[in-house]
Design a protein around this motif. Sequence first.
Motif: not given
Lengths: 110, 115
Positions: B95-111, B6-15
Amino acid sequence: DAKTTQPPSMDCAEGRAANLPCNHSTISGNEYVYWYRQIHSQGPQYIIHGLKNNETNEMASLIITEDRKSSTLILPHATLRDTAVYYCIVRVHGANNLFFGTGTRLTVIP
Amino acid sequence: DAGVTQSPTHLIKTRGQQVTLRCSPKSGHDTVSWYQQALGQGPQFIFQYYEEEERQRGNFPDRFSGHQFPNYSSELNVNALLLGDSALYLCASSLLPDPTNEKLFFGSGTQLSVL
């Protein structure tokens, strides 16, 4: 998705087994129990899932009661790296999304 | 084998501003989901994309929109930012559709911080 109830926090001594409980009394017959964990500053990580039989993998064991209204995640030999928030989720197999609660914050103590 | 990035890792914005967050799924995955995680809370499902279309949406306003590209990467756009949009935004792939693959893999996120 059915709601789950977990204790907000638990401590465990390093090297001991960590047993994390979860109540899901309204679970439906086609809903699986999933466990994810989230280590600080990282995204959630899949641990294990099951329907009604007990399951074990390289990370943990999942024990589901016969009536399926509760389950326990077992980390057999907790390490400091297991300190994280653990989420118990019930989900229809193949459903598009996960409903996270607030989880259990597990702290492994040296 | 690259995981979810994921990108960017951090972000600052205004209202009132607009923001775009980006996600590349795990190699071989074709489905991307976005989650919002407020401080002290569990992640909340925003929407999921498969075959460049939105498959399902959580309880988020239309200010939140997304896109998936032919290479399966995805963007999350948030318009007219509010202070309450400050959160960690997580991308998950599967990976869809694959009912045997039930794992979600997450990124580290954008703050995202909205001031």
